[in-house]
Design a protein around this motif. Structure first.
Motif: not given
Length: 530
Positions: A440-460
């Motif tokens: 579960g910890i490993a899955a959370c780390a992978v998900f968080t890294a993916w979310g941070l790297l691929t999410s769109t910031s307020s500047s687009g």
């Protein structure tokens, strides 16, 4: 604009008083338990004040008015949701911790899931707490920068240096007793600012600022759009998302964070600890509301007085204080801002030191003498303070950026690292295993890294485009992280099995307090199982 001599005198007297209090209390510290948990000797009202001191900081004094000044009361409901969380915390969580751990909240994670789980939770707490301390230092430095004319960097270094030294000298008792004084000063200063704004003769009849703020929508709670599209809007965060993020944040802080759990341990009895936790909410929520009201009044004031406001919303409170309050009163209000900072930072630095000393050093060197632990604790306070100062320097505001508090909510949610999900995995289920926890910890780390790297910031912009990106509001990354860790950890436990401690019933919500249960020392021993 620089301060008047009277203001410097008030600040000097305040700093001297806190330093003397810290020195006197430090003389009575003989053991690590005295330094970290005040010898478990505090009454309920002191526990409530200590918990309040951990939450009420310059983020409240500077950050909340700035957010309302800029966008209205979008954070009010999220803050008020704390009251509902504390009902559960007081009834179930407080007595559980007081019977299971010694000084660190993560002793429990170690007993339930082993050393690696304990280290992960401890590291997540240290990271999120250092970030929070950086924001607290920054909002205080902004006020001092505007009021004194000193550069922001110089103010940051001076403020953090004084606070670190004060914390190194004093222990948890100094934190608790000073928070009583500091809380009183803070509330008095807030009421003084509101009175000045509401009855300001230069803007019209009494209450004119309130009417102007109302017409401008500064009492609006924000968007209540409840749709699939609102989950993907990176420019406007709906109240439902704020509520979800805040509920997750309050649960994490009061259930799985050391700086709160440590305050449950300072109480004389379980009843005192539970009462203190519950009534803490009725101290914090009104104070947050008062400072949000100040933000609305400030907007009305600058609209009606035709006087120029600050370029940055984060500067609105100190700008008003230094330009529109009389000498002496400015120093008193500034002392209140510093008081809020010191009570919060000193408490959190003490908690970080406790975690590092107990969970990391204590694991590898379990037989350290009390005097060595005391010295080590103070050195770790110093190191943590330096890191928090670096965060503050990095987070300095720029024109056009979102307010410090708004940015902080998202970053804090991400840094939590799923620790609430980790706690609930152990607390709510008997079938969760050590192996499942690690998956579960490993899955959370992978998900968080993916979310941070691929999410769109307020500047687009996004850092990485993988084709399958995180398209939702970034504030949900931290919220979903808890769900991912819990869900994957539980399913993996069912599929792959793994080690569970023999006393697993006593490490869940099914624990029976009338039976002989694992003591803190037994808990620590269990966590060493490999």
């Amino acid at each position: 604009m620089s301060l008047h001599f009277l203001d410097y005198l008030v600040l000097g007297l305040y700093a001297l008083g806190i330093a003397v209090l810290s020195f006197v209390v430090s003389k009575k510290q003989k053991t690590a338990a005295d330094y970290f948990v005040a010898g478990r000797s505090m009454p309920a009202w002191a526990v409530a004040m200590a918990l309040m001191a951990a939450l009420i900081s310059s983020n409240t004094v500077i950050g909340h008015p700035a957010t309302v000044y800029q966008k209205g009361m979008i954070l009010l409901l999220g803050n008020a949701s704390l009251l509902f969380v504390l009902i559960f915390v007081a009834k179930y969580i407080v007595p559980f911790y007081r019977h299971v751990i010694g000084m660190s909240a993560y002793e429990y994670i170690g007993a339930r899931f082993g050393v690696a789980g304990r280290m992960y939770a401890s590291a997540g707490f240290v990271a999120s707490c250092v970030f929070d301390l950086g924001l607290t230092l920054l909002t205080t430095a902004i006020a001092l920068n505007i009021m004194t004319g000193w550069s922001l960097t110089e103010v940051l270094l001076w403020t953090s240096g004084f606070t670190i030294i004060y914390t190194m000298i004093g222990g948890m008792k100094a934190v608790v007793w000073s928070s009583v004084i500091q809380g009183s000063v803070l509330i008095g200063a807030a009421l003084m600012i509101i009175a000045r704004l509401v009855f300001a003769p230069e803007v019209g009849p009494p209450g004119a600022v309130l009417g102007e703020a109302w017409r401008a929508g500064k009492f609006d709670l924000g968007s209540f759009e409840f749709s699939w599209a609102s989950l993907f809007d990176t420019t406007v965060t709906s109240q439902w998302l704020f509520l979800l993020a805040y509920l997750a944040n309050w649960c994490r802080r009061y259930i799985a964070d050391q700086h709160m759990v440590q305050r449950y341990l300072i109480a004389r009895t379980d009843k005192d600890a539970a009462s203190g936790a519950f009534w803490n909410g009725f101290l914090c929520v009104p104070i947050w509301a008062i400072f949000m009201l100040i933000g609305a009044c400030l907007y009305g004031y600058y609209q009606l007085s035709a006087q120029p406001g600050p370029a940055l919303s984060d500067n609105v409170v100190p700008h008003f204080i230094v330009n529109h309050l009389p000498a002496g009163i400015v120093g008193l209000v500034l002392a209140a801002i510093i008081a809020a900072t010191m009570s919060s930072i000193s408490a959190d630095l003490n908690s970080i030191s406790t975690v590092l000393t107990t969970d990391f050093v204590g694991h590898y060197f379990p037989n350290l003498r009390d005097r060595v632990q005391l010295l080590l604790g103070r050195l770790l306070v110093f190191a943590s303070g330096i890191l928090a100062t670096a965060v503050a320097l990095y987070m300095r505001p720029t024109e056009g950026a979102a307010s410090i508090m708004e940015r902080g909510v998202t970053v804090a949610a991400v840094l939590s690292g799923g620790t609430l999900g980790l706690f609930f995995l152990g607390f709510l289920t008997r079938r969760a295993t050590r192996q499942g926890c690690y998956i579960g910890i490993a899955a959370c780390a992978v998900f968080t890294a993916w979310g941070l790297l691929t999410s769109t910031s307020s500047s687009g912009k996004r850092l990485l485009d993988l084709g399958f990106n995180f398209e939702m509001n970034p504030i949900l990354i931290g919220v979903f992280g808890h769900v991912v860790l819990f869900g994957v950890g539980y399913i993996a436990s069912l599929l792959f099995g793994g080690y569970r401690p023999e006393n697993v019933e006593q490490l869940t919500f099914r624990r029976k307090y009338g039976t002989v249960a694992a003591s803190a020392s037994a808990t620590t021993n269990t966590s060493a199982h490999s």
